[in-house]
Scaffold this motif. Sequence first.
Motif, PDB file in Angstrom:
ATOM      1  N   GLU A   1       0.861  -1.177   0.047  1.00  0.00           N
ATOM      2  CA  GLU A   1       0.032   0.179  -0.009  1.00  0.00           C
ATOM      3  C   GLU A   1       0.811   1.304   0.079  1.00  0.00           C
ATOM      4  OE1 GLU A   1      -2.237  -0.507   3.535  1.00  0.00           O
ATOM      5  OE2 GLU A   1      -3.705  -1.577   2.557  1.00  0.00           O
TER       6      GLU A   1
ATOM      7  N   SER B   1     -13.046  -8.434 -10.180  1.00  0.00           N
ATOM      8  CA  SER B   1     -11.759  -7.532  -9.973  1.00  0.00           C
ATOM      9  C   SER B   1     -10.612  -8.275 -10.126  1.00  0.00           C
ATOM     10  CB  SER B   1     -11.919  -6.959  -8.837  1.00  0.00           C
ATOM     11  OG  SER B   1     -10.805  -6.036  -8.463  1.00  0.00           O
TER      12      SER B   1
ATOM     13  N   TYR C   1      -6.142  -5.666  -2.637  1.00  0.00           N
ATOM     14  CA  TYR C   1      -5.063  -4.916  -2.097  1.00  0.00           C
ATOM     15  C   TYR C   1      -4.629  -5.975  -0.832  1.00  0.00           C
ATOM     16  CZ  TYR C   1      -5.103  -1.815  -5.376  1.00  0.00           C
ATOM     17  OH  TYR C   1      -4.830  -0.774  -6.439  1.00  0.00           O
TER      18      TYR C   1
ATOM     19  N   PRO D   1      -1.207   3.242  -4.318  1.00  0.00           N
ATOM     20  CA  PRO D   1      -2.388   2.884  -4.846  1.00  0.00           C
ATOM     21  C   PRO D   1      -3.629   3.480  -3.996  1.00  0.00           C
ATOM     22  CG  PRO D   1      -0.944   1.029  -4.814  1.00  0.00           C
ATOM     23  CD  PRO D   1      -0.389   2.128  -4.139  1.00  0.00           C
TER      24      PRO D   1
ATOM     25  N   VAL E   1      -7.948   4.187  -3.258  1.00  0.00           N
ATOM     26  CA  VAL E   1      -9.271   3.617  -3.422  1.00  0.00           C
ATOM     27  C   VAL E   1     -10.497   4.519  -3.543  1.00  0.00           C
ATOM     28  CG1 VAL E   1      -8.421   1.417  -2.247  1.00  0.00           C
ATOM     29  CG2 VAL E   1      -9.450   3.410  -0.729  1.00  0.00           C
TER      30      VAL E   1
ATOM     31  N   SER F   1     -10.288   1.426  -7.775  1.00  0.00           N
ATOM     32  CA  SER F   1      -8.886   1.069  -7.398  1.00  0.00           C
ATOM     33  C   SER F   1      -7.958   1.803  -8.584  1.00  0.00           C
ATOM     34  CB  SER F   1      -8.542  -0.485  -7.350  1.00  0.00           C
ATOM     35  OG  SER F   1      -8.912  -1.025  -8.544  1.00  0.00           O
TER      36      SER F   1
ATOM     37  N   ASP G   1      -5.865   6.243   0.484  1.00  0.00           N
ATOM     38  CA  ASP G   1      -5.453   4.633   0.341  1.00  0.00           C
ATOM     39  C   ASP G   1      -6.341   3.848   0.830  1.00  0.00           C
ATOM     40  OD1 ASP G   1      -4.708   4.695   2.960  1.00  0.00           O
ATOM     41  OD2 ASP G   1      -2.704   5.200   2.820  1.00  0.00           O
ATOM     42  N   ALA G   2      -5.711   2.425   0.736  1.00  0.00           N
ATOM     43  CA  ALA G   2      -6.375   1.201   1.149  1.00  0.00           C
ATOM     44  C   ALA G   2      -6.745   1.507   2.473  1.00  0.00           C
ATOM     45  CB  ALA G   2      -6.091  -0.167   0.785  1.00  0.00           C
TER      46      ALA G   2
END
Lengths: 134, 533
Positions: B14, B422, B426, B468, B470, B493, B523-524
């Motif tokens: 992440e 998908s 993550y 990354p 979300v 994403s 972020d996630a």
Amino acid sequence: MANYFVLTLDTTAPEIIINAPSTVYEELVFTVEANEELDTYQNIYIIDAEGTRHDLILLYDDTSFYGTVNLSDYPEGVMTIYAQVRDKLFNKSVLASKQIVKTSSVLKFKTFNVEKIINIKTQVKEQIKFKIRF
Amino acid sequence: MYSYKVYLLTFINENTGDFAELNNYVVRFTMPKLEGINHNFTNIYFTDINNKKLVLQFISCNHKHTNATIGVLIPYIADKIQIKMYIDSFYNNLVDRGLYAVWGSRGNNAVQKYDLKTKTVSNVYSGDGTYDYRSLQQDVLGYLYVLAYKSGADYKVQKLTIDGTKLWEYDPEDDSSKPYYLSMCQNNIVYGNNYGSTKFAGIKTENNSIDFSVTKASDVNYYAGWSIDEYGELYSVGQYNCVGKFNKSTGLYSWKSSNYVAQHTPVYYGNYVFDFYSTSMYRVSLSNGSSVKIGTLAASPLSQSIVISPSGYLYFASSNNLLYKYSISPFSQLWSVSIPYYAYLMGVTFGSDDLVHLWYNGAGSSFGQRAFSPDDGSLVSQDPDFSDSDFYDVDIYPTTKYVSGSPKGVHLLNSYVPIYESDRFYFYSTSGGDTTPPTTTILDTDTTIISRVDGKDKCTVTFEANEPIVEYRVMLGGTSYDTGTLLASDTGSWDSGEDIEVVIDDADIPAEGQYRINIYTKDAAGNWTPYDS
């Protein structure tokens, strides 16, 4: 770059002025001037004394349009110039107008020596002739 | 319908956006609900890039909820790892959903299915004649677990397919560990209490081996009910009606709430478990067991008849034949409607139409389904009550009540395991935590001045994040991701460095002037880009 920027919303139309002589003869030289930079769009025309519309294309110069119109085919009398332009963001100006008068012709005298004319008038009364140029 | 799907999972760090380094991490991901379709996995497994099958740690799917969480253990360090998740044989219609019941009279044992679509009953398994059957549980894959009992403390657990094929039989020599009833099936383990609830055990359903077995601790009088969270942690109702977090290795509670907050299996929701005592509703923190009374109910719920919807609303049936809806925060009653006499909430589902589907069985030998509007509880539809003695006295208590000649366990196959199309999930580590927010950078704006005239009334801004993300938000003004005026947002994403393009329309700008547009990404781990002051 950062994670932000400044966005401007501009909804104000440009203000314009038509610069033209009030009386014209065989040709018309005029400009349409704005208070800000313009887009190349133009809606400029003349309604002549008989109500005929003449669409014009003027030259673009950032904040103005300008040009010369040959009026030989225009009838004499009162005619109206109309102009509408827009700024870079397409905000359109009002449709501005200006009335002008076209006359048929005008006498133009060469330079005379008044004293000579008087002398001539005195001495050769019947022989005075004017050169007339149209 | 028979389908086969392969999902390729790529695990991304992440923070860096690189492939994740995995070292004995449990990888968890949750597949959100696929609207309108109910799926049931019948087989699921993971392999790594070398097609080595990975250990399936747990599958968590609360039958009252619509999300499933599946965990696999990554047993080694790898710079790059890709995992294939295989899902086959899932059914996407109602044919194989059903209500299963187990009969318990000796010589007349059977596991029966009430087909919810055809509304017919059929035998799926005829039990061993010398055993009584009691307690039925069902796992997320649809497998059935039944308890067979014979006098002389001879118990065994059997695993059946929904078609009635017996897969294995668990019959340990240690009689004291033998479950007397099966109280729960979650995370690939079926849980059972033995006689007198002096022992509690979990049986792994993959290989019918004991996962753990504990004797009750001195401060644990009985295990009245169990709940499990998405991490596989157990919570129970124990002595003196407390709610506690149960330690499987010691049989003790890691913590337990103050006394008298629980009369029923605690309901897990968010970072809390909820339970009631009489008409008092309590919220218990999962972290330390501190309990708070959040309000008073209009009536005392029937045991096992309380659920919390995924969106956080409390529903319960009471002995005064009403179904109630409450908001949790603030705690207040929203509506109540009449329901059949003594209708237990065997299952409450929340369909794509957002209706509240109540599956109930009443003491009047009936079973049925009714759908209620979540807005006011008005009855939207109902199946005709199914009146059949086969479904009398069904087992929705954790403690099975043995009544000769009646079914001893009923479990609604309600394992909503939705499938999410998908190719990227993550990576979540089980330790530590990401507290670093993503950096958001505007790459380009096609203009910074617009008007309300067509052709000049839009601004396209392109930005990226350094990890990354979300979710993103484009805000006009404000000083944080949740202040100002929201101009655009989306969830999904996006990779680190992936261009994201957003168009701002003049309609979103209130009046002529200059405005600061802030773009935030999340972020996630839930970290938002801070305001750039």
